[in-house]
Write a protein that holds these residues in place. Structure first.
Motif, PDB file in Angstrom:
ATOM      1  N   ARG A  94       0.869  -1.110  -0.093  1.00  0.00           N
ATOM      2  CA  ARG A  94      -0.013   0.009   0.045  1.00  0.00           C
ATOM      3  C   ARG A  94       0.950   1.170  -0.102  1.00  0.00           C
ATOM      4  N   PRO A  95       0.370   2.248  -0.648  1.00  0.00           N
ATOM      5  CA  PRO A  95       1.414   3.663  -0.513  1.00  0.00           C
ATOM      6  C   PRO A  95       1.495   4.040   0.721  1.00  0.00           C
ATOM      7  N   GLY A  96       2.544   4.635   0.996  1.00  0.00           N
ATOM      8  CA  GLY A  96       2.936   5.247   2.430  1.00  0.00           C
ATOM      9  C   GLY A  96       3.084   4.308   3.542  1.00  0.00           C
ATOM     10  N   ALA A  97       3.245   2.967   3.216  1.00  0.00           N
ATOM     11  CA  ALA A  97       3.392   2.027   4.145  1.00  0.00           C
ATOM     12  C   ALA A  97       4.587   2.014   4.730  1.00  0.00           C
ATOM     13  N   GLN A 119      14.178   7.634  -1.991  1.00  0.00           N
ATOM     14  CA  GLN A 119      13.580   6.405  -1.558  1.00  0.00           C
ATOM     15  C   GLN A 119      12.072   6.530  -0.865  1.00  0.00           C
ATOM     16  N   LEU A 120      12.020   7.591   0.095  1.00  0.00           N
ATOM     17  CA  LEU A 120      10.838   7.794   0.510  1.00  0.00           C
ATOM     18  C   LEU A 120       9.652   8.234  -0.491  1.00  0.00           C
ATOM     19  N   VAL A 121      10.093   9.113  -1.368  1.00  0.00           N
ATOM     20  CA  VAL A 121       9.084   9.349  -2.637  1.00  0.00           C
ATOM     21  C   VAL A 121       8.813   8.106  -3.335  1.00  0.00           C
ATOM     22  N   ARG A 122       9.743   7.265  -3.797  1.00  0.00           N
ATOM     23  CA  ARG A 122       9.286   6.266  -4.614  1.00  0.00           C
ATOM     24  C   ARG A 122       8.436   5.364  -3.897  1.00  0.00           C
ATOM     25  N   HIS A 123       8.715   4.924  -2.514  1.00  0.00           N
ATOM     26  CA  HIS A 123       7.612   4.098  -1.502  1.00  0.00           C
ATOM     27  C   HIS A 123       6.529   4.666  -1.432  1.00  0.00           C
ATOM     28  N   LYS A 124       6.625   6.080  -1.057  1.00  0.00           N
ATOM     29  CA  LYS A 124       5.175   6.650  -0.856  1.00  0.00           C
ATOM     30  C   LYS A 124       4.300   6.701  -1.895  1.00  0.00           C
TER      31      LYS A 124
END
Length: 276
Positions: A94-97, A119-124
């Motif tokens: 899920r986004p933001g997880a 990395q945060l942007v890509r994962h979020k």
């Protein structure tokens, strides 16, 4: 003839087993002797007893050797059960997880700090490749079209995050304006903030319209993976058509849909704290 030597101490499990084996040998020898008495011909009883004793000792030694060679069963070690994870098992998809709740441990906080902004942007954004975002209240300090007729200022805290998104996403910025002068002021402020310097963001992808419905139309035509907006009405209208949305709101609103996330600001959403 001398009596047969007793088996070595290691051949049996203990004194009791040695006695049992010796008794077994004696009984075997006596049984063979009694059987020899019934034969129709004579046998040398002394020689027979010696041969029988030797055979019995050989069998006993062989049995003892096999007992010593047999591996002893090792006690089984109890299996360690994995401790149940405190995080949601479905959070990876899920986004933001990537981030935890406000009550996250200090170890998790340090791990988040170690991650790069990219990395945060890509994962979020769940590897989303196209993002649409309104300007007022998200990128700009101003929140109404009337305000930008007089002055336009870019939020300094959002510049790094926006450029981080633009590094791997196709970003379109959009806003409703009341006149052409407002468009020029917005573009000038974005340029002065350095948003066009790297080439990740380009002026041609800053779109303007005269109505709120115009912004909705822009989003539906571009079909982004993510749309970022401050208007709950527009977010609600687009929830059926856009994969994910981020609703920017100072207060934590009720969740409009399962694919809509919320945060007080764009930079805070990517700052390591889950604001859903």
């Amino acid at each position: 003839m001398a009596s047969a030597p007793a088996p070595a101490a290691g051949a049996g499990a203990g004194g009791g087993k040695d006695d049992e084996l010796a008794d077994l040998v004696r009984r075997l020898v006596d049984a063979v002797a009694r059987y020899a008495d019934r034969l129709p011909f004579d046998l040398d009883r002394q020689k027979l007893r010696s041969l029988t004793t030797l055979a019995a000792i050989s069998v006993t030694l062989l049995f003892a050797w096999k007992m010593l060679r047999a591996p002893q069963e090792q006690p089984r070690r109890p299996r360690r059960r994995a401790a149940p994870s405190s995080s949601n098992t479905s959070s990876r998809s899920r986004p933001g997880a990537l981030t935890t709740t406000d009550a996250c441990s200090s170890a998790d906080s340090r791990a988040h700090e170690a991650l790069t902004l990219e990395q945060l942007v890509r994962h979020k954004l769940s590897e989303g490749r196209r993002v649409t975002c309104r300007l007022l209240g998200v990128i700009l300090e101003e929140t109404t079209p009337e305000e930008i007729q007089n002055h336009v200022s870019v939020r300094t805290s959002v510049v790094e995050v926006l450029l981080g998104i633009a590094k791997f996403c196709d970003v379109y910025l959009m806003e409703r304006v009341l006149d052409d002068e407002s468009e020029e002021k917005v573009l000038s402020a974005l340029s002065e903030a350095g948003l066009f310097a790297s080439g990740a963001l380009i002026k041609e992808k800053v779109l303007f319209c005269s109505t709120e419905n115009g912004r909705t139309s822009f989003v539906r035509q571009l079909e982004p993976d993510w749309h970022i907006d401050t208007s709950p009405e527009i977010v609600h209208q687009l929830a059926r058509f856009i994969k994910y949305q981020l609703h920017i709101s100072p207060q934590r609103p009720e969740r409009i849909a399962s694919n809509v996330f919320s945060s007080p600001s764009l930079e805070q959403y990517f700052g390591g704290l889950d604001q859903r």
